[in-house]
Design a protein around this motif. Structure first.
Motif, PDB file in Angstrom:
ATOM      1  N   MET C   1       0.855  -1.189  -0.003  1.00 26.40           N
ATOM      2  CA  MET C   1      -0.085   0.032   0.018  1.00 26.40           C
ATOM      3  C   MET C   1       0.857   1.254   0.131  1.00 26.40           C
ATOM      4  O   MET C   1       1.964   1.265   0.544  1.00 26.40           O
ATOM      5  CB  MET C   1      -0.997  -0.031   1.287  1.00 26.40           C
ATOM      6  N   LEU C  86       6.906 -10.061   7.217  1.00 24.37           N
ATOM      7  CA  LEU C  86       8.023  -9.573   6.302  1.00 24.37           C
ATOM      8  C   LEU C  86       7.552  -8.336   5.810  1.00 24.37           C
ATOM      9  O   LEU C  86       6.626  -8.136   4.865  1.00 24.37           O
ATOM     10  CB  LEU C  86       8.279 -10.809   5.205  1.00 24.37           C
ATOM     11  N   LYS C 112       5.048  -3.015   1.653  1.00 23.56           N
ATOM     12  CA  LYS C 112       4.445  -4.180   1.236  1.00 23.56           C
ATOM     13  C   LYS C 112       4.866  -5.237   2.768  1.00 23.56           C
ATOM     14  O   LYS C 112       5.845  -5.250   3.047  1.00 23.56           O
ATOM     15  CB  LYS C 112       5.428  -4.861   0.129  1.00 23.56           C
ATOM     16  N   ILE C 113       3.725  -5.867   2.896  1.00 25.99           N
ATOM     17  CA  ILE C 113       3.653  -6.827   3.856  1.00 25.99           C
ATOM     18  C   ILE C 113       3.578  -8.239   3.578  1.00 25.99           C
ATOM     19  O   ILE C 113       2.377  -8.418   2.766  1.00 25.99           O
ATOM     20  CB  ILE C 113       2.636  -6.622   5.194  1.00 25.99           C
ATOM     21  N   ALA C 114       4.291  -9.082   3.684  1.00 23.97           N
ATOM     22  CA  ALA C 114       3.957 -10.655   3.288  1.00 23.97           C
ATOM     23  C   ALA C 114       4.062 -11.536   4.731  1.00 23.97           C
ATOM     24  O   ALA C 114       4.577 -11.084   5.862  1.00 23.97           O
ATOM     25  CB  ALA C 114       5.056 -10.932   2.613  1.00 23.97           C
ATOM     26  N   GLY C 115       3.349 -12.675   4.507  1.00 28.41           N
ATOM     27  CA  GLY C 115       3.279 -13.524   5.777  1.00 28.41           C
ATOM     28  C   GLY C 115       1.919 -13.343   6.314  1.00 28.41           C
ATOM     29  O   GLY C 115       0.969 -12.720   5.829  1.00 28.41           O
ATOM     30  N   GLY C 118       0.113 -10.163   6.601  1.00 30.45           N
ATOM     31  CA  GLY C 118      -0.200  -9.511   5.246  1.00 30.45           C
ATOM     32  C   GLY C 118      -1.879  -9.975   5.035  1.00 30.45           C
ATOM     33  O   GLY C 118      -2.212  -9.150   4.252  1.00 30.45           O
ATOM     34  N   SER C 119      -2.118 -11.215   5.381  1.00 31.46           N
ATOM     35  CA  SER C 119      -3.496 -11.571   5.015  1.00 31.46           C
ATOM     36  C   SER C 119      -4.568 -10.887   5.769  1.00 31.46           C
ATOM     37  O   SER C 119      -5.764 -11.106   5.557  1.00 31.46           O
ATOM     38  CB  SER C 119      -3.558 -12.918   5.260  1.00 31.46           C
ATOM     39  N   MET C 120      -4.068 -10.050   6.783  1.00 34.37           N
ATOM     40  CA  MET C 120      -5.028  -9.192   7.427  1.00 34.37           C
ATOM     41  C   MET C 120      -5.606  -8.125   6.782  1.00 34.37           C
ATOM     42  O   MET C 120      -6.699  -7.797   6.875  1.00 34.37           O
ATOM     43  CB  MET C 120      -4.665  -8.621   8.646  1.00 34.37           C
ATOM     44  N   GLY C 121      -4.802  -7.839   5.761  1.00 35.31           N
ATOM     45  CA  GLY C 121      -5.343  -6.707   4.854  1.00 35.31           C
ATOM     46  C   GLY C 121      -5.108  -5.205   5.214  1.00 35.31           C
ATOM     47  O   GLY C 121      -5.009  -5.165   6.207  1.00 35.31           O
ATOM     48  N   ARG C 123      -7.422  -3.154   5.544  1.00 35.92           N
ATOM     49  CA  ARG C 123      -8.297  -2.476   6.735  1.00 35.92           C
ATOM     50  C   ARG C 123      -7.707  -2.608   8.278  1.00 35.92           C
ATOM     51  O   ARG C 123      -7.846  -1.764   8.979  1.00 35.92           O
ATOM     52  CB  ARG C 123      -9.758  -2.913   6.478  1.00 35.92           C
TER      53      ARG C 123
END
Lengths: 823, 162, 151
Positions: C1, C86, C112-115, C118-121, C123
């Motif tokens: 984002m 990450l 950028k967030i991975a892991g 990151g899936s929290m999105g 919001r």
């Protein structure tokens, strides 16, 4: 709850069966053990010394794997061993690819090799003494990634600058094919109206069976054979994939299943993880226990095909007759091709949907993206196409002012047309669609609709009514795979059953199928009982599938709406052969002709002479333990039958031929109430009518209709696999992915018709998948509800409340999607 | 992170039998039941406490066993699905499930039975709405819930609480 | 984002540049910094605690200066690793005169967030990112005010 109508005036199927137990709501044999928690699901199975495996998975949607260091994990006491992609690449060959060029070059292994291609792609595995330790140790595995840009929107996957997942394919194209039948130019010239829809989108979701994938894999060093206790629902397919990959003959893979907690197609492509377990079982010399986590399932297993339909044009006559349509279909296969690109041809089993138009063109393109690999999901590929045809007819009616019921009745294939050959040579066996629609309207109380609309209005709600009609095509002709790849050798279909009469008169049936709740043990017993003249309680049907029973063939499994035809067809064949053998044996004993013998009440007796009767036990005993004295060999009383539906290999040039044997049908009617302030809506009433030919166990059939309805409502309103721009899955578990619960379900009325299939041994049709009618119906109902607020067009299969709110706020944005050109 | 987590000795009564067991402090109750005691009737369907397949009775209350550590039930009394009909004779609720075709694959069924029996214990004559509310924490993907709700109401009518 | 904005700072460009161009100064601006270490004039590492979840998410972040044009533009990259997260972030600052001895700073961060985090999105993550950014800007404002007063 059910209104049943008597069979229509179709030709009676070729069957010697009298309705005895078949046709009854016979109580299920499976229930007793399941109600007591005594089912055996794969995670219930223990082996001494087994190691629990946990997969290390990529957090990146697209990344080079620079290095994997397992040393810290291996150093932990209680960790038994590890597996990485490098080992997999040495010990196995890439999985066989169904695709022709360019998808044929995809290299797919049990673990990611060189690159991770979706969030959740397994890159390493750790095996340890306990579940907890395996997870902890997996966190100690150090993987160095070089993140790469990800492609997440399928519509951009073929752009010049799109990141490429599989370099060997030269791009992200998996498969492309053009389907065209009839005369499109003539149809569009004859049309009085041309309705153009620029884009429709069928969303990504799946059926999230409650039990996760899993296996307990043992390796026998002496024989080189693996035993896989697992819940894979299509062992025939898994074995063909795994054998060559592991470089072994197929007999080295023994599949054993018992109870499976739901499949819905989502348990077909677990073969990569199963190969990883096989390699670990051999490497570590101990049984390997694998149970998937819910998050792993959501991130990496069997997403349903996400499909865009673009540049749709429909040719319509002034009276509402649909002449034809053409469109582009863009299918998103995710990161690997595991059962794909078969989705590229399977939809054509129902090319015209339920309608009589003869001029159809679909340009089908399938691409790969950095998302979970797609594979069969309840309604596989036909549901997407049937949704298209229902959206088309609904939008055409909406734009040209036709009544959705009248226009359907005008265009439906009529009962007198059956059996009906579609433009691409599929043969719809039977059905009375207008009558089913009338029944659905009756069940939903259509006459009171306007009154209900006014009542809703008085409460500030917009009422909407919608119909969803759909087909469930069943019993595949695997020859359709040759339309995807002409070099493939698959064609036809089969299923096997073995029935024997044992030494104490016990009747034992083994099947090649892998039921996940469809009640195979019960329906098979009903069929056997009617043929042998006993009760279903006298028949033992072994639970599940076991390669050692030698009661399976290349296509064995439970998938694609076919058990009532293939499985029960095999049962019927095997039982009729056993019955013949029993009559022969009795005639040998009595010294008469086999034609003089009847099987009644668990006895073989001379017709009209109840004194001259041999109990089944006696027959069994003779053959197994007392066979001296017969001048000729008594029959073995052990019959194995392979059911083979009669198919031809389709014409590859014209893409023409019969692709499925049966066509069950469902018509659903749905009433919604929308809150125009918030976009929140509720399904307040619902009716589902089903016709799957002769029903062996009506209650079990109704259960499947209900389950399919619940799945469709979930997909229509709440369930979606949502990805962000980086390829992170934002709905990776039940916390974020809302599965409907008991409070979400509307009141439901069901009805049934029976139009027997003239093509099947019992007049039955496969019906478990359903066809997604709930999605079609909810879309239609929403569009109807929004008519008075700007006439928004529903163009997505998934309509959560915020999308409805957007349609209320800006209906013109959706209307820009549709254009009507009239003469 | 150590190789062997801290463990505790717990004493717990399950289905009328008292167990004394050493358990790792971090072990979930559902794993203790399934892996240590081989009571595999209680199932796991998710990893966020949403699906209810793991529902058991803890001191009479329906509770998700994946949301508890085994050490938390030291001294407690638990009933699992295996304890509903210990002598193999199905209870009126279990019978009603079969008659109403309220189970297909059977995976959610133990959790459903535990939630439903707890409801009928405290409310022997629930309305349809009350049944739905009581079962909202149990996910089923096969039946669509209609037959399950009917089964619970049938069991209530026949006077059976479990 | 991507997050971006403009901030007016009560100091000259020289003073602002002096702060954002100096690793040890930048490290002090980071919220939740528990320790930092300057490797050389282009690289430094910080251990931070981000307010996420119970007790906060601890991360080790490696910073690298990328590009700069004296008094005008600076960009840097931050790569962070924590449990379940990450992070890869590129930030840039563009300075211009705002009159009256003040500086206008246009800033942009691509996060950028991975892991699993990151899936929290967006919001969930957006508010945290916004909060971190505003803390940095506040600290920067305070620091340049101090530096301006003492220069």
């Amino acid at each position: 709850m059910t209104t049943v109508e008597t069979p229509t005036t179709e030709a009676a199927p070729e069957t010697t069966l009298e309705r005895g137990y078949v046709g009854l709501d016979y109580p299920r044999k499976e229930d007793r053990r399941l109600l007591q928690g005594q089912g055996v699901f794969v995670d219930d199975i223990k082996r001494w010394g087994m190691g629990y495996v946990h997969f290390v998975r990529s957090p990146y949607a697209h990344a080079k794997i620079l290095s994997i260091d397992v040393s810290k994990a291996l150093a932990v006491k209680g960790v038994y061993g590890t597996l990485t992609g490098d080992e997999v690449a040495l010990q196995t060959d890439p999985f066989f690819q169904i695709a022709s060029e360019p998808g044929a070059h995809v290299r797919d292994y049990a673990l990611a090799v060189g690159k991770a291609r979706y969030v959740g792609d397994p890159v390493a595995a750790v095996v340890a003494e306990t579940r907890e330790l395996a997870r902890d140790a997996a966190e100690l595995v150090e993987v160095e990634y070089e993140p790469l840009p990800a492609i997440v929107d399928a519509r951009r996957a073929l752009d010049e600058d799109a990141p490429i997942l599989h370099e060997e394919c030269g791009g992200n194209l998996a498969w492309q094919g053009t389907y065209e039948w009839g005369d499109l130019d003539a149809a569009f010239a004859e049309a009085d109206h041309i309705v153009r829809i620029s884009e429709l989108h069928f969303d990504r979701f799946n059926s999230t069976p409650l039990e996760l994938d899993g296996a307990l894999v043992e390796y026998n060093r002496g024989t080189g054979q693996w035993t896989l206790h697992c819940n894979n629902q299509f062992p025939g397919f898994a074995i063909i994939m795994m054998g060559p990959a592991l470089r072994v003959g197929l007999d080295k893979l023994r599949f054993v299943t018992q109870d499976i907690g739901g499949g819905f197609g989502n348990k077909i492509t677990s073969h990569p993880q199963l190969v990883a377990c096989c390699l670990l079982a051999r490497k570590l010399n101990r049984p390997i226990q694998w149970t998937e986590w819910r998050t792993e399932f959501h991130q990496s297993m069997s997403h349903g095909n996400e499909r865009w339909f673009q540049d749709i044009e429909v040719a319509v006559k002034a009276d509402g007759t649909l002449l034809g349509f053409r469109c582009k279909a863009l299918d998103d296969a995710g990161a690997y091709l595991r059962y794909e690109p078969l989705g590229g041809v399977i939809w054509s089993q129902v090319t015209p949907g339920m309608y009589r138009w003869r001029n159809i063109r679909v340009d089908f393109t399938q691409v790969m993206t950095n998302k979970a690999p797609v594979s069969p999901n309840r309604g596989y590929s036909r549901m997407q196409h049937l949704w298209l045809t229902e959206r088309i007819i609904d939008i055409v009616a909406h734009e040209l002012g036709f009544d959705p019921i009248e226009i359907r009745k005008r265009n439906y294939i009529q009962p007198e047309d059956m059996p009906y050959e579609t433009p691409n040579g599929c043969v719809y066996d039977s059905g009375d669609y207008p009558r089913a629609l009338d029944l659905a309207l009756e069940l939903i109380g259509y006459d009171q609709l306007e009154e209900r609309r006014r009542d809703a209005e008085s409460r500030g709600r917009l009422l909407g009514f919608g119909i969803g009609s759909t087909l469930d095509s069943g019993t595949n002709n695997f020859g359709q795979s040759q339309l995807i790849n002409p070099d493939l050798q698959f064609s036809g279909n089969n299923e096997v059953a073995t029935v024997k009469l044992d030494i104490l008169g016990e009747i034992v049936v083994t099947l090649g199928t892998t039921p996940q709740g469809q009640g195979h043990e019960t329906t098979a017993a009903q069929v056997v009982a009617d043929i042998l003249g006993c009760s279903p309680d006298d028949v033992t049907v072994r639970a599940g599938h076991d390669t050692y029973w030698n009661s399976h063939a290349g296509f064995s499994g439970t998938y694609a709406s076919q058990f009532a035809v293939t499985g029960l067809g095999a049962v019927k064949g095997a039982t009729e052969e056993l019955a013949r053998q029993m009559r022969v044996l009795a005639s040998m004993v009595f010294g008469c002709s086999p034609d003089d013998i009847e099987l009644v009440d668990k006895h073989a007796r001379i017709k009209g002479n109840p004194e001259a009767a041999l109990p089944f036990q006696a027959l069994g005993a003779i053959v197994n333990a007392g066979n001296a004295g017969f001048p000729e060999d008594p029959p073995p009383l052990n019959a194995r039958y392979v059911f083979r539906p009669k198919f031809e290999v389709p014409d590859k040039e014209r893409k023409f031929g019969n692709l499925t044997l049966t066509y069950a049908m469902q018509i659903h009617a749905c009433v919604v109430e929308v809150d125009p302030e918030t976009g929140y809506y509720e399904v307040v009433d619902y009716a589902a009518v089903d016709d799957c030919g002769s029903r062996v166990n009506p209650k079990i059939v109704e259960g499947q209709v209900m389950g399919a309805t619940a799945h469709a409502l979930g997909a229509a309103i709440w369930e979606s696999f949502v990805y962000d721009d980086e390829g992170n899955l934002l709905t990776p578990n039940f916390y974020d992915y809302h599965v409907p619960h008991a409070l979400d379900m509307p009141p439901l009325r069901t009805g049934a018709l029976e139009s027997p299939s003239p093509f099947t041994p019992l007049g039955t049709k496969g019906m478990g998948e359903g066809g997604g009618a709930g999605i079609h119906a909810v879309c239609a109902a929403l569009q109807d509800a929004l008519r008075s607020r700007g006439g928004a067009i529903v163009s997505d299969s998934h309509n959560p409340y915020h999308r409805v709110w957007a349609m209320l706020r800006d209906p013109d944005a959706t209307r820009a999607n549709v254009e009507v050109v009239s003469k | 992170m150590t190789a062997v987590a801290a463990s505790r000795l717990i004493t717990v009564e399950i289905n009328g039998v008292t167990y004394e067991h050493e358990v790792p402090a971090r072990r979930l109750l559902v794993h203790f039941l399934r892996d240590d005691l081989a009571l595999t009737g209680t199932h796991i369907g998710c990893d966020t406490g949403n699906c209810g397949a793991c529902t058991i009775h803890l001191n009479g209350e329906p509770v998700k066993s994946c949301m508890l550590l085994a050490v938390q039930v030291d001294g407690a009394s638990i009933t699992t699905v295996e304890g509903l009909a210990p002598d193999g004779e199905l209870t009126p609720l279990q019978q009603a499930f079969s008659e109403a075709h309220a189970l297909q694959c059977g995976y959610c069924t133990p959790g459903m039975l535990m939630s439903a029996s707890a409801l009928l214990e405290r409310n022997p004559h629930p309305s349809e709405e009350e049944v739905r509310i009581a079962l909202q924490g149990n996910i089923c993907r096969c039946t669509g819930y209609w037959n399950i709700i009917e089964a619970v109401q049938r069991a209530a009518l026949s006077g059976g609480s479990a | 984002m991507i997050v971006k904005g403009t901030k007016e700072l009560p100091a000259s460009r020289e003073v602002v540049w002096g702060v954002i161009n100096e690793p040890s100064e930048m490290a002090k601006l980071m919220p939740g910094v528990e320790s930092f270490e300057v490797t050389d004039d282009r690289h430094w590492t910080a251990k931070v605690k981000v307010p996420l979840g119970l007790g906060g998410l601890k991360m080790t972040i490696d910073f690298e200066r990328l590009e700069e044009r004296e008094l005008e533009f600076a960009s840097m990259r931050a790569k962070g690793k924590g449990v379940g997260a990450l992070m890869d972030m590129t930030t840039s600052f563009t300075l211009s005169e705002a009159g009256d001895g003040k500086t206008s700073m246009d800033w942009e961060a691509d996060v950028k967030i991975a892991g699993p985090v990151g899936s929290m999105g967006q919001r969930v993550l957006q508010p945290i990112v916004n909060q971190q950014v505003s803390q940095v800007l506040e600290a920067l404002e305070k620091r340049v005010t101090e530096a301006s007063a003492s220069s």
